[in-house]
Write an enzyme that holds these catalytic residues in place. Sequence first.
Site, PDB file in Angstrom:
ATOM      1  N   ARG A  35       1.203  -1.229   0.252  1.00 19.04           N
ATOM      2  CA  ARG A  35      -0.104  -0.232   0.176  1.00 19.04           C
ATOM      3  C   ARG A  35       0.479   1.446  -0.064  1.00 19.04           C
ATOM      4  NH1 ARG A  35      -5.294  -2.265   3.464  1.00 19.04           N
ATOM      5  NH2 ARG A  35      -5.624  -3.492   1.935  1.00 19.04           N
ATOM      6  N   TYR A  71      -6.014  -1.396  -7.267  1.00 17.95           N
ATOM      7  CA  TYR A  71      -5.563  -2.763  -6.229  1.00 17.95           C
ATOM      8  C   TYR A  71      -5.108  -2.525  -5.081  1.00 17.95           C
ATOM      9  CZ  TYR A  71      -0.729  -1.302  -8.852  1.00 17.95           C
ATOM     10  OH  TYR A  71      -0.181  -0.747  -9.619  1.00 17.95           O
ATOM     11  N   GLU A  72      -5.134  -3.420  -3.979  1.00 19.22           N
ATOM     12  CA  GLU A  72      -4.133  -3.358  -3.111  1.00 19.22           C
ATOM     13  C   GLU A  72      -5.550  -2.361  -2.252  1.00 19.22           C
ATOM     14  OE1 GLU A  72      -1.925  -5.186  -1.555  1.00 19.22           O
ATOM     15  OE2 GLU A  72      -1.590  -5.377  -4.323  1.00 19.22           O
ATOM     16  N   GLY A  73      -6.190  -2.770  -2.021  1.00 20.02           N
ATOM     17  CA  GLY A  73      -7.396  -1.876  -1.080  1.00 20.02           C
ATOM     18  C   GLY A  73      -8.349  -0.781  -1.773  1.00 20.02           C
TER      19      GLY A  73
END
Length: 567
Positions: A294, A426-428
Amino acid sequence: MPYRAPVDDFSFLMDNVVGFSHVAATDRFAEATPDMTNAILTEAAKLAQEVIAPLNRAGDLHPAHLDNGIVRTSPGFAEGYAAISQGGWLGMSASPELGGLGLPMTLTSIVNEMLSSACLALQLSPLMTQGQIEALEHHASDAIKGLYIPKLVSGAWSGTMNLTEPQAGSDVGALRTKAEPNGDGTYAITGQKIFISWADNDFSENICHLVLARLPDGVDGTKGISLFMVPKMIPDANGNPGIKNDLRVVSLEHKMGLHGSPTAVMEYAGATGWLVGKEHGGMAAMFTMMNNARLGVAVQGVGVAEGAFQHALAYAQDRKQGKAPGSGAIIEHADVRRMLTTMKADTYAARAITLMNAVAIDMATATDDAGWKARAAFLTPIGKAFCTDVGGEVSTMGIQVHGGMGYIEETGAAQYTRDARVTTIYEGTNGIQAMDLVARKLMDKGEAAFRLLEEIEQGAETARAKHPKLAEAVWQSAETLREATEWLVSRDNLNDRFAGAVPYLRGFARVLGGHVHLASAVAGDAARQRLATFYIKRLLPEHIGLLAHAREGADDLMAISADELAA
């Protein structure tokens, strides 16, 4: 146009704004001297500018593709990856005992930003490997660490993360991939994963997949998930790639951008895997990799913004149109100047936020101090969401600076927007980052947030002697943010928090941006003072509307029915 790494900005921020001197003063990172830091910045800039940046258009125009089950990468990517790995950049922050350099995450983040500006599609591969290294360092057995990490650090092997399934996106707990014990300490992994970045390539000896799966006794939801190392080639007795594992790339996605980065559907058919961490502890282990990623994705957002800004600036300095004064180029038009200055000011603020986050991670690592850990955790969702939003906004504004030519692919302006778009997902997703901020990150009743606000106000007080009006604006913004934070903390109904989560996160980032620009005005030259004045007078005021939105709660929002939206 050629990419030029903003080395002066990196050095200035480390020396004057984000507190890197605290990191260098610790025993853990004592080797991060000014001389070493300067050498790293210089060499990384040379790599990004001369080797990686020329690959960017090739990756977009000649995507990775699947050829009889083998992923063929874009022209020049193998050589670019070799230059990254041979330079030791993959293992910058990895443990020296396992082949890494043990350097601060702050320096790794700076190098990653340069590589992201140069060619985001290629940079995503090292980012995945770096995240895997950190996850293994924290959670894997000594045997797995000793076998895999040196290979990953050297670049001989590369790493991925396998979370998402067709029915389990943000709801990871809905996954169906199974892990059956083989009776010999290994497990048979069966299932399908999607959206796997750099799931395969034609230049690594082995691909190491970290896969989330459920053991037979794993309960439903995230608490029943375990993490497994599932290599493409099973290592032999000497630790070299041996027989092929029972896994394959089913297909590659045809994406809006990041064409040079292969994104795969993966099939595991009883593939041999090894448990990483504790049984049913997969989410804790994977979150180590995801939190690293993140920050890395936040850095990607800044990198794309910098690349798009430089691209637009070069065009604006050359393009003649209308009755522009001075040089006659469109940069002399007030609205074009507004766009370019917004791009530069927001990119600078976002860069500073990523470095503040990295410094907090380094200090937490070096001191094991709970306060630094809380700060790192609090800044992570802000950085990931705001900085990737900035990447998208700045790159879109870059198209606008180009006018009609921005919509024509041959100028290269649109590639930045297409490549940046996925970073907000992506990655949350950024919405989930905001929900995490107002829920989990405020479980301390706002303690980490209020400590940041105290520093912002102290900085404003210090700046009053040189820049009284700018300091007052930043101080007042911190007070408005304090009130909004107090309101959110007082809400027991999480939906009241969630309804305003995105504007709250954006408002917090705006105030942080005012803080770093003000600090830069105090320590910097006239040019930095003028940029700070632009940000604080023209962009910072957005926090007022954002934080008013954040305090409205959920009632009026949820009163609008689904049928009404569809009417």
